[in-house]
Motif scaffolding. Structure first.
Motif, PDB file in Angstrom:
ATOM      1  N   TYR A  89       5.114 -73.548 -23.675  1.00 39.92           N
ATOM      2  CA  TYR A  89       4.509 -74.750 -23.848  1.00 39.92           C
ATOM      3  C   TYR A  89       3.961 -76.265 -22.805  1.00 39.92           C
ATOM      4  CZ  TYR A  89       1.822 -78.547 -26.676  1.00 39.92           C
ATOM      5  OH  TYR A  89       1.785 -79.395 -27.840  1.00 39.92           O
ATOM      6  N   SER A  90       5.510 -76.369 -22.288  1.00 38.52           N
ATOM      7  CA  SER A  90       5.404 -76.961 -21.297  1.00 38.52           C
ATOM      8  C   SER A  90       4.674 -77.021 -20.109  1.00 38.52           C
ATOM      9  CB  SER A  90       7.200 -77.874 -21.700  1.00 38.52           C
ATOM     10  OG  SER A  90       7.456 -78.403 -20.128  1.00 38.52           O
ATOM     11  N   ALA A  91       4.914 -75.571 -19.630  1.00 41.51           N
ATOM     12  CA  ALA A  91       4.446 -75.363 -18.423  1.00 41.51           C
ATOM     13  C   ALA A  91       3.075 -75.681 -18.651  1.00 41.51           C
ATOM     14  CB  ALA A  91       4.459 -74.148 -18.075  1.00 41.51           C
ATOM     15  N   LEU A  92       2.176 -75.054 -20.254  1.00 46.50           N
ATOM     16  CA  LEU A  92       1.004 -75.154 -19.991  1.00 46.50           C
ATOM     17  C   LEU A  92       0.491 -75.597 -20.207  1.00 46.50           C
ATOM     18  CD1 LEU A  92       0.215 -72.013 -22.776  1.00 46.50           C
ATOM     19  CD2 LEU A  92      -0.581 -72.507 -20.920  1.00 46.50           C
ATOM     20  N   SER A  93       0.965 -77.533 -21.375  1.00 48.39           N
ATOM     21  CA  SER A  93       0.566 -78.506 -20.971  1.00 48.39           C
ATOM     22  C   SER A  93       0.928 -79.490 -19.316  1.00 48.39           C
ATOM     23  CB  SER A  93       1.647 -79.535 -21.666  1.00 48.39           C
ATOM     24  OG  SER A  93       2.104 -79.054 -23.119  1.00 48.39           O
ATOM     25  N   LEU A 111       1.602 -67.142 -27.966  1.00 44.07           N
ATOM     26  CA  LEU A 111       1.852 -65.711 -28.005  1.00 44.07           C
ATOM     27  C   LEU A 111       1.551 -64.840 -26.712  1.00 44.07           C
ATOM     28  CD1 LEU A 111       0.571 -65.530 -31.709  1.00 44.07           C
ATOM     29  CD2 LEU A 111       2.978 -65.296 -31.002  1.00 44.07           C
ATOM     30  N   ALA A 112       0.536 -65.495 -25.972  1.00 47.67           N
ATOM     31  CA  ALA A 112       0.840 -64.690 -24.971  1.00 47.67           C
ATOM     32  C   ALA A 112       1.505 -63.991 -24.021  1.00 47.67           C
ATOM     33  CB  ALA A 112      -1.034 -65.506 -24.318  1.00 47.67           C
ATOM     34  N   ALA A 113       2.124 -65.181 -24.191  1.00 49.10           N
ATOM     35  CA  ALA A 113       3.884 -64.981 -22.970  1.00 49.10           C
ATOM     36  C   ALA A 113       4.144 -63.925 -23.226  1.00 49.10           C
ATOM     37  CB  ALA A 113       3.957 -65.853 -23.305  1.00 49.10           C
TER      38      ALA A 113
END
Length: 293
Positions: A89-93, A111-113
């Motif tokens: 999530y942090s990486a996506l943010s 969940l795609a990860a």
């Protein structure tokens, strides 16, 4: 009773929430060899499985493939790798801010990860698993032994028929073998006649000695007696309580030795052809004996 070394068996067994399935195949081998394929949770049972199968099988290559399922409640539980999820999530943010993307980050994105939600690592009931595994292997080993005995009965019928053929040929073989000394005597007389056309008369005592020597060298009565003994012993081994493939294989070698000796002394085409025919039948027997435990 003879047993075949080639057979196949499978079995399934369930107790409480554990089900085990096994297949066992056996092939020809000089010794008792194992190729056992087990799940990691069943590795500790390998030696017990070998000992269990060895109770009813003395020779052959035994291949065992076993799997099990655990339907206990814990088998449906999953674990969430929260550390991985937060990191993702942090990486996506960071990527969202860097690219100035206005859309929100949803659960679907997380969940795609891979490996965010994984099956829970459960503890298998080792005692129950061992009980089920050994029970199913014992069932399959018994079925395999039954199939090897049934195939052994088929081999018994085939070998008995072929041994009857060899035994039935012995009277003709003996009759033709009895002609060998006379054949060699006539050949000797003809040769002497050609070589002594103008010579003095041959000493009849010396001639008789030479004929006696040739008769002794061409005599196959001992070989025929041994063949009869081999036939009797072959049948005894087939009728024995325990399967003795090694002993039958040794007897085949003895049969072959006697046939070779008779063939080397054969004085006529009939006997030579008989030996070839009998050796051909013996080879078929040898191929079948290779399948016997």
């Amino acid at each position: 009773m003879i047993k075949s070394m080639t057979a196949f068996a499978k079995a399934s067994h369930t107790k409480e929430f554990i089900t085990a399935d096994v297949t066992i195949r056996s092939y020809n081998s000089r010794h008792l060899d194992f190729a056992i394929h087990l799940p990691e949770a069943c590795q500790s049972f390998e030696e017990q499985i070998k000992r269990l199968i060895a109770k009813t099988h003395d020779r052959g290559r035994i291949e065992v493939r076993l799997n099990f399922t655990d339907d206990s409640e814990a088998s449906d539980l999953f674990e969430v790798d929260e550390v991985r999820a937060r990191g993702y999530y942090s990486a996506l943010s960071r990527l969202k801010d860097s690219l100035a993307i206005g859309s929100d980050i949803s659960l679907d994105h997380i969940l795609a990860a891979r490996n965010i939600i994984i099956p829970a690592q459960k503890q298998v009931d080792t005692d129950l698993l061992g009980e089920v595994v050994l029970a199913v292997v014992e069932m399959a080993a018994g079925e395999l032994d039954l199939m090897r005995r049934q195939e052994g009965e088929n081999l018994f019928q085939d070998l008995s028929s072929r041994m009857d053929y060899i035994e039935g040929s012995m009277e003709t073989l003996t009759k033709e073998a009895g002609k060998i000394p006379g054949v060699y005597k006539n050949r000797l007389m003809e040769r002497i006649a050609r070589l002594t056309q103008d010579a003095a008369e041959i000493d009849p005592v010396r001639l008789a000695q030479e004929v006696a020597v040739l008769s002794d060298k061409s005599d196959v009565s001992e070989e025929i007696v041994r063949l009869a003994s081999h036939i009797s012993l072959f049948r005894e081994v087939m009728d024995a309580k325990d399967s003795q493939g090694r002993k039958l294989n040794f007897l085949i070698q003895e049969f072959n030795r006697e046939f070779n000796t008779i063939g080397s002394k054969a004085g006529n085409a009939v006997l030579s052809h008989m030996v070839v025919d009998l050796k051909s039948e013996l080879e078929k027997i040898r191929e079948q004996v290779q399948n016997i435990e």
